[in-house]
Design an enzyme around this catalytic site. Sequence first.
Site, PDB file in Angstrom:
ATOM      1  CG  ASP A  40      -2.081   0.923   1.113  1.00  0.00           C
ATOM      2  OD1 ASP A  40      -2.422   1.310  -0.028  1.00  0.00           O
ATOM      3  OD2 ASP A  40      -2.674   1.276   2.154  1.00  0.00           O
ATOM      4  CG  ASN A  42       1.970   1.878  -5.247  1.00  0.00           C
ATOM      5  OD1 ASN A  42       2.872   1.601  -4.469  1.00  0.00           O
ATOM      6  ND2 ASN A  42       1.460   1.003  -6.103  1.00  0.00           N
ATOM      7  N   GLY A  43       0.056   5.785  -4.029  1.00  0.00           N
ATOM      8  CA  GLY A  43      -0.546   7.094  -4.269  1.00  0.00           C
ATOM      9  C   GLY A  43       0.063   8.148  -3.347  1.00  0.00           C
ATOM     10  NE  ARG A  44      -1.539   6.331   1.664  1.00  0.00           N
ATOM     11  CZ  ARG A  44      -1.836   5.358   2.513  1.00  0.00           C
ATOM     12  NH1 ARG A  44      -1.752   5.564   3.810  1.00  0.00           N
ATOM     13  NH2 ARG A  44      -2.220   4.170   2.058  1.00  0.00           N
ATOM     14  CD  GLU A  87     -13.124  -5.374  -1.558  1.00  0.00           C
ATOM     15  OE1 GLU A  87     -11.909  -5.662  -1.615  1.00  0.00           O
ATOM     16  OE2 GLU A  87     -14.008  -6.237  -1.412  1.00  0.00           O
ATOM     17  CG  ASN A  88      -7.882  -1.863  -5.267  1.00  0.00           C
ATOM     18  OD1 ASN A  88      -6.966  -2.664  -5.082  1.00  0.00           O
ATOM     19  ND2 ASN A  88      -8.134  -0.903  -4.391  1.00  0.00           N
ATOM     20  CD1 TRP A  89     -12.967  -4.999  -9.236  1.00  0.00           C
ATOM     21  CD2 TRP A  89     -12.406  -4.191 -11.265  1.00  0.00           C
ATOM     22  NE1 TRP A  89     -12.309  -5.995  -9.937  1.00  0.00           N
ATOM     23  CE2 TRP A  89     -11.967  -5.533 -11.174  1.00  0.00           C
ATOM     24  CE3 TRP A  89     -12.171  -3.482 -12.438  1.00  0.00           C
ATOM     25  CZ2 TRP A  89     -11.304  -6.180 -12.226  1.00  0.00           C
ATOM     26  CZ3 TRP A  89     -11.504  -4.132 -13.476  1.00  0.00           C
ATOM     27  CH2 TRP A  89     -11.084  -5.456 -13.355  1.00  0.00           C
ATOM     28  NE  ARG A 208      -2.864  -1.360   4.625  1.00  0.00           N
ATOM     29  CZ  ARG A 208      -4.079  -1.504   4.148  1.00  0.00           C
ATOM     30  NH1 ARG A 208      -4.807  -2.539   4.503  1.00  0.00           N
ATOM     31  NH2 ARG A 208      -4.583  -0.618   3.305  1.00  0.00           N
ATOM     32  CB  SER A 216      -7.525  -3.858   2.860  1.00  0.00           C
ATOM     33  OG  SER A 216      -7.396  -2.616   3.501  1.00  0.00           O
TER      34      SER A 216
END
Length: 264
Positions: A40, A42-44, A87-89, A208, A216
């Site tokens: 987890d 990548n975005g941040r 859920e990532n969809w 994580r 998750s």
Amino acid sequence: MWRKIFGGGKHTPVSDEGDLPSRSIIDRSTMPRHVAIVMDGNGRWAKERGDSRSAGHEAGARTLKRIVRAASEMGIEVLTVYAFSTENWKRPHREVDFLLNLFDSFLEKEIAELHAEHVRLHFIGRRDRFTERFLHRMEEAEVRTANNTGVHFNLAANYGSQDEILRAVRSLAARAAAGEIAPEEIDEEVFSNTLDTAGDPPVDLFIRTSGDLRLSNFLLWQSAYAELYFTDTHWPDFTPEELAAAIEDFAGRNRRFGGLSAEE
Ligand code: IPE
Ligand code: IPE
Ligand code: MG
């Protein structure tokens, strides 16, 4: 360096042998057999650098490559990583498309090297929403690496643990209804072997990255007695050294499995 900590796995490249100590500091008996990672942040990571989320995912894919190689050299038996959840969809179309293309090109580019490094690749999760091309590449990669004896690398793509458990329940219920299995024959072993991770030992160490303290929907059945390790490091910055640190931390845990510790 992590190579100073571990004795190296079965397939440690010959060129690295000179760096390795003759004895591991970590005893093989305290090595986790199965390591699971929620990759987890990548975005941040990208946001902190003023970059796009896509750049974060690309950096994450490069990290994954390094970590699979390190896991293989450390002698970890099974490595299961969470790449895309059921859920990532819910994410914007553009990001979902980018991720699916990234998986496709990761496979295309890396499969030869993974194979040469004796990695056995297996996908876990639902296969019903991928393109024919990607499905074909997945299956080809699995067949090509099926007899490899290095790390068993499970890539969770369109994976959700509750979905996986329901698929297993339905399949066992159908077998019971067809008279192929008696309900009382369904025990923990039969159930485990009906999941996508059939044949793998349970998760020993669940990591994580990026600071959130939740599971998750990842490997809920398989992680029943896993040791949890959370780090604030965003996935693109996660290193083999930090994996080694997590394993060292794991080696110091007192796993009682509901019983008492040895000294008691
Ligand atoms: C993990 O990074 C990769 C996937 C879930 C595909 P994120 O994309 O979730 O990164 P954050 O959590 O927004 O930082
Ligand atoms: C979990 O990360 C899934 C993957 C790493 C693929 P998320 O970023 O989707 O998790 P939540 O939404 O923060 O729980
Ligand atoms: Mg996230």
